[in-house]
Design an enzyme around this catalytic site. Structure first.
Site, PDB file in Angstrom:
ATOM      1  N   LYS A   1      -2.190  -1.956   8.001  1.00  0.00           N
ATOM      2  CA  LYS A   1      -3.341  -1.374   8.698  1.00  0.00           C
ATOM      3  C   LYS A   1      -3.396  -1.861  10.141  1.00  0.00           C
ATOM      4  O   LYS A   1      -3.120  -3.023  10.422  1.00  0.00           O
ATOM      5  CB  LYS A   1      -4.639  -1.764   7.970  1.00  0.00           C
ATOM      6  CG  LYS A   1      -4.808  -1.071   6.626  1.00  0.00           C
ATOM      7  CD  LYS A   1      -6.152  -1.421   6.016  1.00  0.00           C
ATOM      8  CE  LYS A   1      -6.364  -0.659   4.713  1.00  0.00           C
ATOM      9  NZ  LYS A   1      -7.679  -0.990   4.109  1.00  0.00           N
TER      10      LYS A   1
ATOM     11  N   TYR B   1      -9.278 -10.962  -6.753  1.00  0.00           N
ATOM     12  CA  TYR B   1      -8.361 -11.163  -7.872  1.00  0.00           C
ATOM     13  C   TYR B   1      -8.737 -12.367  -8.718  1.00  0.00           C
ATOM     14  O   TYR B   1      -8.351 -12.463  -9.877  1.00  0.00           O
ATOM     15  CB  TYR B   1      -6.913 -11.267  -7.352  1.00  0.00           C
ATOM     16  CG  TYR B   1      -6.486  -9.982  -6.718  1.00  0.00           C
ATOM     17  CD1 TYR B   1      -6.200  -8.866  -7.496  1.00  0.00           C
ATOM     18  CD2 TYR B   1      -6.452  -9.836  -5.338  1.00  0.00           C
ATOM     19  CE1 TYR B   1      -5.860  -7.655  -6.914  1.00  0.00           C
ATOM     20  CE2 TYR B   1      -6.115  -8.627  -4.741  1.00  0.00           C
ATOM     21  CZ  TYR B   1      -5.820  -7.541  -5.542  1.00  0.00           C
ATOM     22  OH  TYR B   1      -5.505  -6.347  -4.969  1.00  0.00           O
TER      23      TYR B   1
ATOM     24  N   HIS C   1      -1.869   2.320  -5.905  1.00  0.00           N
ATOM     25  CA  HIS C   1      -2.536   1.066  -5.560  1.00  0.00           C
ATOM     26  C   HIS C   1      -2.615   0.119  -6.757  1.00  0.00           C
ATOM     27  O   HIS C   1      -2.714  -1.096  -6.583  1.00  0.00           O
ATOM     28  CB  HIS C   1      -3.943   1.371  -5.031  1.00  0.00           C
ATOM     29  CG  HIS C   1      -4.319   0.545  -3.846  1.00  0.00           C
ATOM     30  ND1 HIS C   1      -3.666   0.636  -2.634  1.00  0.00           N
ATOM     31  CD2 HIS C   1      -5.271  -0.407  -3.672  1.00  0.00           C
ATOM     32  CE1 HIS C   1      -4.206  -0.209  -1.781  1.00  0.00           C
ATOM     33  NE2 HIS C   1      -5.181  -0.848  -2.385  1.00  0.00           N
TER      34      HIS C   1
ATOM     35  N   ARG D   1       0.869  -1.172   0.000  1.00  0.00           N
ATOM     36  CA  ARG D   1       0.000   0.000   0.000  1.00  0.00           C
ATOM     37  C   ARG D   1       0.910   1.228   0.000  1.00  0.00           C
ATOM     38  O   ARG D   1       2.047   1.175   0.486  1.00  0.00           O
ATOM     39  CB  ARG D   1      -0.888   0.027   1.246  1.00  0.00           C
ATOM     40  CG  ARG D   1      -1.808  -1.174   1.399  1.00  0.00           C
ATOM     41  CD  ARG D   1      -2.600  -1.075   2.699  1.00  0.00           C
ATOM     42  NE  ARG D   1      -3.536  -2.177   2.882  1.00  0.00           N
ATOM     43  CZ  ARG D   1      -3.294  -3.269   3.594  1.00  0.00           C
ATOM     44  NH1 ARG D   1      -2.115  -3.399   4.222  1.00  0.00           N
ATOM     45  NH2 ARG D   1      -4.195  -4.231   3.705  1.00  0.00           N
TER      46      ARG D   1
ATOM     47  N   ARG E   1      -0.022  -2.465  -6.671  1.00  0.00           N
ATOM     48  CA  ARG E   1      -0.356  -3.532  -5.710  1.00  0.00           C
ATOM     49  C   ARG E   1      -1.338  -4.526  -6.336  1.00  0.00           C
ATOM     50  O   ARG E   1      -1.172  -5.734  -6.211  1.00  0.00           O
ATOM     51  CB  ARG E   1      -0.945  -2.880  -4.460  1.00  0.00           C
ATOM     52  CG  ARG E   1      -1.458  -3.831  -3.387  1.00  0.00           C
ATOM     53  CD  ARG E   1      -1.840  -2.988  -2.169  1.00  0.00           C
ATOM     54  NE  ARG E   1      -2.719  -3.658  -1.231  1.00  0.00           N
ATOM     55  CZ  ARG E   1      -2.309  -4.440  -0.230  1.00  0.00           C
ATOM     56  NH1 ARG E   1      -1.017  -4.671  -0.076  1.00  0.00           N
ATOM     57  NH2 ARG E   1      -3.177  -4.984   0.605  1.00  0.00           N
TER      58      ARG E   1
ATOM     59  N   HIS F   1      -3.960  -8.987   3.843  1.00  0.00           N
ATOM     60  CA  HIS F   1      -5.422  -8.974   3.964  1.00  0.00           C
ATOM     61  C   HIS F   1      -5.842  -9.781   5.183  1.00  0.00           C
ATOM     62  O   HIS F   1      -5.389 -10.915   5.369  1.00  0.00           O
ATOM     63  CB  HIS F   1      -6.080  -9.591   2.719  1.00  0.00           C
ATOM     64  CG  HIS F   1      -6.029  -8.708   1.526  1.00  0.00           C
ATOM     65  ND1 HIS F   1      -6.141  -9.182   0.231  1.00  0.00           N
ATOM     66  CD2 HIS F   1      -5.874  -7.355   1.406  1.00  0.00           C
ATOM     67  CE1 HIS F   1      -6.072  -8.175  -0.614  1.00  0.00           C
ATOM     68  NE2 HIS F   1      -5.894  -7.062   0.072  1.00  0.00           N
TER      69      HIS F   1
END
Length: 298
Positions: free
Chosen positions: A172, A279, A244, A148, A247, A270
């Site tokens: 995150k 994806y 992004h 990110r 990524r 994730h």
């Protein structure tokens, strides 16, 4: 209970209990603040405890005139989380958002770049300028490690474990993960460190920050967005891209080359595999390959 008091408690809960970043907390808080402003504009003296589902429905109906379905859905989700917290803390007995449905929105698939497009963009970096080596190293790291943009600008020199072939990434909620880094990406980072970064006058507090601006401070997310946008325009790329996109491309290309979803999930950081599964929707040919390779009746 007053709104500002409830909001402050909620923000502490998001920070301490949920471990969310300041940016995420701001996003959640913004939805509650919109409801507070609406009540003030309508001169409605309703507390977080007494407000009813009907009033919130009217609020959502009125804001729906000016925003799209995706934004409506985000606000409903944010308010549902806020009132869910009040129920959790026994301030309320019910969540007024419980029976309010979010608008139907299509799943937004991320834009991706081909390997050739990524090569073209990186080749367009002007290496005659001091920031050129930095920009090339940044783009190689974005794509090579699937970071990110916030993870990129916060990357530290002490996070580089090149001998082991990994970098430590803080994602995150301050969650850390180790991501493999290939030799070519290591090479470009080392060139930048040795020939550019070593000659900067680094400001106090940024000695360990990897990617720096010309003033010796940490790069902003906005600056990375600007660099990517400028390069895309320079090569005449028609796609709308951002940091992004590198990524997304990292994950899609891994999937196309038969990497398993669980490994991609770990590298992207994730929390849920369902996030990574997007994806599969980008490249459904992967599913065909899996069946052809592993099904007993192929």
């Amino acid at each position: 209970m007053k709104w500002q008091h409830a909001l402050k408690d909620y923000q502490l809960y998001l920070k301490i209990e949920r471990g969310l970043s300041d940016n995420s907390i701001d996003n959640y808080s913004r939805d509650v603040k919109k409801l507070i402003r609406y009540l003030e504009d309508k001169n409605l003296s309703l507390s977080p405890i007494s407000i009813s589902s009907e009033v919130i429905k009217q609020f959502i109906y009125e804001i729906a005139k000016d925003i799209n379905a995706r934004s409506q859905s985000r606000i409903i989700s944010g308010l549902r989380s806020f009132f869910g917290y009040l129920v959790f803390e026994d301030y309320r007995k019910d969540n007024p958002l419980e029976l309010i449905e979010s608008p139907k929105i299509g799943r937004q698939l991320p834009d991706t770049l081909s390997e050739e497009e990524i090569d073209t963009i990186i080749a367009a970096v002007d290496l005659s300028k001091p920031e050129g080596e930095r920009n090339r190293a940044m783009l190689e790291t974005l794509y090579g490690c699937g970071l990110r943009v916030s993870e990129l600008v916060n990357l530290k020199i002490s996070d580089l474990y090149f001998d082991e072939g990994f970098i430590k990434v803080t994602g995150k909620g301050d969650k850390q993960r180790f991501v493999p880094i290939v030799a070519s990406t290591q090479k470009y980072i080392n060139i930048y460190k040795k020939h550019i970064r070593n000659h900067l006058r680094i400001q106090p507090g940024f000695e360990d920050t990897l990617f720096l601006n010309r003033r010796g401070k940490q790069l902003t997310r906005a600056m990375v967005f600007h660099i990517v946008k400028q390069l895309a325009e320079q090569v005449g790329l028609k796609k709308k891209i951002s940091p992004h996109t590198f990524r997304h491309s990292f994950a899609t290309h891994l999937l196309q080359n038969d990497a398993d979803l669980r490994s991609i999930q770990l590298m992207l950081g994730h929390e849920s595999i369902t996030t990574t599964e997007i994806y599969v929707h980008v490249d459904k040919s992967h599913l065909t390959k899996v069946v052809e390779k592993y099904h007993p009746r192929k």
